[in-house]
Motif scaffolding. Structure first.
Motif, PDB file in Angstrom:
ATOM      1  N   GLY A  96       0.800  -1.212   0.000  1.00  0.00           N
ATOM      2  CA  GLY A  96       0.000   0.000   0.000  1.00  0.00           C
ATOM      3  C   GLY A  96       0.837   1.268   0.000  1.00  0.00           C
ATOM      4  O   GLY A  96       2.058   1.235  -0.166  1.00  0.00           O
ATOM      5  N   LEU A  97       0.180   2.385   0.216  1.00  0.00           N
ATOM      6  CA  LEU A  97       0.826   3.691   0.155  1.00  0.00           C
ATOM      7  C   LEU A  97       1.203   4.254   1.520  1.00  0.00           C
ATOM      8  O   LEU A  97       1.981   5.204   1.601  1.00  0.00           O
ATOM      9  CB  LEU A  97      -0.096   4.698  -0.552  1.00  0.00           C
ATOM     10  N   ASN A  98       0.650   3.697   2.595  1.00  0.00           N
ATOM     11  CA  ASN A  98       0.910   4.214   3.939  1.00  0.00           C
ATOM     12  C   ASN A  98       1.924   3.329   4.656  1.00  0.00           C
ATOM     13  O   ASN A  98       1.596   2.215   5.080  1.00  0.00           O
ATOM     14  CB  ASN A  98      -0.395   4.264   4.733  1.00  0.00           C
ATOM     15  N   PRO A  99       3.176   3.780   4.800  1.00  0.00           N
ATOM     16  CA  PRO A  99       4.199   2.940   5.427  1.00  0.00           C
ATOM     17  C   PRO A  99       3.974   2.686   6.909  1.00  0.00           C
ATOM     18  O   PRO A  99       4.648   1.844   7.498  1.00  0.00           O
ATOM     19  CB  PRO A  99       5.500   3.725   5.198  1.00  0.00           C
ATOM     20  N   MET A 100       3.028   3.408   7.511  1.00  0.00           N
ATOM     21  CA  MET A 100       2.761   3.237   8.938  1.00  0.00           C
ATOM     22  C   MET A 100       1.508   2.396   9.196  1.00  0.00           C
ATOM     23  O   MET A 100       1.013   2.353  10.321  1.00  0.00           O
ATOM     24  CB  MET A 100       2.600   4.611   9.598  1.00  0.00           C
ATOM     25  N   LYS A 101       1.005   1.733   8.184  1.00  0.00           N
ATOM     26  CA  LYS A 101      -0.229   0.962   8.315  1.00  0.00           C
ATOM     27  C   LYS A 101       0.084  -0.425   8.875  1.00  0.00           C
ATOM     28  O   LYS A 101       0.226  -1.399   8.158  1.00  0.00           O
ATOM     29  CB  LYS A 101      -0.932   0.856   6.962  1.00  0.00           C
ATOM     30  N   GLY A 102       0.146  -0.507  10.194  1.00  0.00           N
ATOM     31  CA  GLY A 102       0.547  -1.747  10.849  1.00  0.00           C
ATOM     32  C   GLY A 102      -0.423  -2.888  10.671  1.00  0.00           C
ATOM     33  O   GLY A 102      -0.044  -4.058  10.797  1.00  0.00           O
ATOM     34  N   ILE A 103      -1.664  -2.600  10.318  1.00  0.00           N
ATOM     35  CA  ILE A 103      -2.666  -3.652  10.199  1.00  0.00           C
ATOM     36  C   ILE A 103      -2.348  -4.636   9.080  1.00  0.00           C
ATOM     37  O   ILE A 103      -2.826  -5.771   9.078  1.00  0.00           O
ATOM     38  CB  ILE A 103      -4.065  -3.021   9.997  1.00  0.00           C
ATOM     39  N   VAL A 104      -1.504  -4.218   8.124  1.00  0.00           N
ATOM     40  CA  VAL A 104      -1.170  -5.101   7.002  1.00  0.00           C
ATOM     41  C   VAL A 104       0.137  -5.860   7.232  1.00  0.00           C
ATOM     42  O   VAL A 104       0.614  -6.555   6.331  1.00  0.00           O
ATOM     43  CB  VAL A 104      -1.080  -4.310   5.679  1.00  0.00           C
ATOM     44  N   ALA A 105       0.704  -5.764   8.420  1.00  0.00           N
ATOM     45  CA  ALA A 105       2.037  -6.331   8.662  1.00  0.00           C
ATOM     46  C   ALA A 105       2.122  -7.818   8.320  1.00  0.00           C
ATOM     47  O   ALA A 105       3.051  -8.259   7.638  1.00  0.00           O
ATOM     48  CB  ALA A 105       2.446  -6.098  10.110  1.00  0.00           C
ATOM     49  N   GLU A 106       1.167  -8.604   8.790  1.00  0.00           N
ATOM     50  CA  GLU A 106       1.242 -10.043   8.546  1.00  0.00           C
ATOM     51  C   GLU A 106       1.160 -10.362   7.057  1.00  0.00           C
ATOM     52  O   GLU A 106       1.902 -11.213   6.558  1.00  0.00           O
ATOM     53  CB  GLU A 106       0.130 -10.768   9.304  1.00  0.00           C
ATOM     54  N   GLN A 107       0.269  -9.665   6.348  1.00  0.00           N
ATOM     55  CA  GLN A 107       0.148  -9.902   4.914  1.00  0.00           C
ATOM     56  C   GLN A 107       1.435  -9.509   4.177  1.00  0.00           C
ATOM     57  O   GLN A 107       1.854 -10.193   3.234  1.00  0.00           O
ATOM     58  CB  GLN A 107      -1.030  -9.126   4.326  1.00  0.00           C
ATOM     59  N   VAL A 108       2.061  -8.410   4.604  1.00  0.00           N
ATOM     60  CA  VAL A 108       3.299  -7.970   3.968  1.00  0.00           C
ATOM     61  C   VAL A 108       4.418  -8.976   4.217  1.00  0.00           C
ATOM     62  O   VAL A 108       5.192  -9.304   3.306  1.00  0.00           O
ATOM     63  CB  VAL A 108       3.703  -6.566   4.473  1.00  0.00           C
ATOM     64  N   ILE A 109       4.516  -9.476   5.443  1.00  0.00           N
ATOM     65  CA  ILE A 109       5.535 -10.494   5.758  1.00  0.00           C
ATOM     66  C   ILE A 109       5.370 -11.697   4.836  1.00  0.00           C
ATOM     67  O   ILE A 109       6.337 -12.180   4.226  1.00  0.00           O
ATOM     68  CB  ILE A 109       5.433 -10.926   7.234  1.00  0.00           C
ATOM     69  N   ASP A 110       4.157 -12.184   4.726  1.00  0.00           N
ATOM     70  CA  ASP A 110       3.911 -13.376   3.907  1.00  0.00           C
ATOM     71  C   ASP A 110       4.180 -13.100   2.432  1.00  0.00           C
ATOM     72  O   ASP A 110       4.773 -13.927   1.734  1.00  0.00           O
ATOM     73  CB  ASP A 110       2.468 -13.851   4.090  1.00  0.00           C
ATOM     74  N   ARG A 111       3.750 -11.934   1.941  1.00  0.00           N
ATOM     75  CA  ARG A 111       3.924 -11.608   0.529  1.00  0.00           C
ATOM     76  C   ARG A 111       5.399 -11.404   0.192  1.00  0.00           C
ATOM     77  O   ARG A 111       5.892 -11.886  -0.840  1.00  0.00           O
ATOM     78  CB  ARG A 111       3.119 -10.351   0.199  1.00  0.00           C
ATOM     79  N   ALA A 112       6.149 -10.710   1.063  1.00  0.00           N
ATOM     80  CA  ALA A 112       7.576 -10.499   0.829  1.00  0.00           C
ATOM     81  C   ALA A 112       8.333 -11.826   0.862  1.00  0.00           C
ATOM     82  O   ALA A 112       9.268 -12.038   0.083  1.00  0.00           O
ATOM     83  CB  ALA A 112       8.149  -9.543   1.877  1.00  0.00           C
ATOM     84  N   GLY A 113       7.919 -12.727   1.755  1.00  0.00           N
ATOM     85  CA  GLY A 113       8.544 -14.040   1.786  1.00  0.00           C
ATOM     86  C   GLY A 113       8.293 -14.806   0.504  1.00  0.00           C
ATOM     87  O   GLY A 113       9.203 -15.453  -0.046  1.00  0.00           O
TER      88      GLY A 113
END
Length: 318
Positions: free
Chosen positions: A280-297
């Protein structure tokens, strides 16, 4: 072989990206960033680097971030100490006075020595959100002493917009918690961190990655996790942050070229086209943390499958 791991800026989302990348490297190749000879962290990357330098595994850092139980090893390291918090996302209170207007005079005298982003950070009004929670959490892990390993945390001194690398000779002596808080002090959002009477702000305003701080070490391998840039060909459609990501990629490319000219093999892990919508566009959006971890992996795993030579090189460092 000398190895360096460089963890760039990127807010809460960037922190999650680092954990996804490093977690995949552990699972797919056995490359554990805790064993790197040098750890460099800027802003959100400094939080991850501090956790690794304190002995926490990537899996435990992930568990802390998404609120899951730690492993037995993680519980032993943390004990009853509080987990590393996400950076708070509340709005800073506006003020009008620049943080360090005198930095402009330094820039006029030595324009070649000041990055535009660093200068802008000195001329913006100071933020009002405190970094005490960040500092205390890291202090609970490291105490008042710098770890007995090569950990480097970047920040920018407001007075002259000069980059300072805590943990290196000539830098002010501070505890890791204070250094990380300074590195995370986003200009005009977080309050600057004062060390020996000097105000410091986010190391990412000089460079998101600051990979050049390992140039003098002449490392054999440098692994860079860079959540604020984008992989070549990664912008398949226009986006609000496309120009910024492309500009920051140019900064990173300059640092990578210098490292390669020095003989280093450099591995750069950046968001893919599939990663960007999740981040997303908001680097402080902590609610997406788990999805970002999984997607980056997942995207890192795809990169390793496409580059078996890279996977083999990392496996050799286990």
């Amino acid at each position: 072989m000398t190895t360096a791991v460089v963890l760039a800026a990127g807010g809460i989302v960037g922190q999650a990206f680092h954990l996804g990348v490093l977690g995949c490297l552990v699972e797919a190749t056995g490359f554990d960033a805790r064993r790197a000879d040098v750890l460099v962290g800027s802003s959100a990357g400094s939080m991850v680097a501090a956790g690794l330098a304190g002995g926490l595994s990537v899996a435990d850092l992930r568990a802390e971030m998404i609120g899951e139980p730690l492993s037995a090893e993680g519980r032993r390291i943390r004990g009853t100490r509080r987990a590393m918090p996400r950076m708070p996302a509340q709005e800073a209170l506006p003020t009008r006075r620049p943080l360090a207007a005198g930095a402009l005079l330094h820039a006029v005298r030595r324009p070649w020595a000041v990055r535009p982003g660093a200068l802008a950070s000195s001329l913006l009004p100071p933020g009002q959100v405190g970094t005490d929670l960040i500092a205390r959490s890291v202090q609970h892990l490291h105490g008042s002493a710098w770890p007995d390993r090569d950990l480097r945390i970047t920040a920018v001194r407001a007075r002259d917009s000069h980059r300072v690398v805590f943990g290196t000779p000539g830098a002010p002596q501070v505890d890791v918690g204070t250094a990380v808080a300074a590195s995370c002090a986003i200009p005009s959002y977080f309050a600057p961190v004062v060390v020996d009477g000097e105000a410091y702000v986010d190391g990412g305003v000089h460079s998101p990655s600051n990979a050049d701080v390992v140039l003098a070490d002449r490392p054999d391998l440098v692994v860079i996790s860079s959540p604020m840039t984008v992989r070549h060909g990664g912008l398949r459609r226009p986006s609000a942050d496309a120009a910024l990501r492309l500009a920051l990629r140019q900064f990173l490319a300059l640092e990578v070229r210098r490292l390669r000219r020095g003989g280093a093999h450099v591995v750069v892990l950046q968001p893919s086209p599939e990663d960007l919508p999740v981040m997303g566009l908001n680097p402080m959006k902590g609610i997406v943390a788990e999805q970002v971890i999984d997607r980056a992996g997942a995207s890192t795993r795809e990169r390793l499958r496409a580059r078996p030579d890279l996977a083999e090189r990392l496996q050799a460092l286990r």
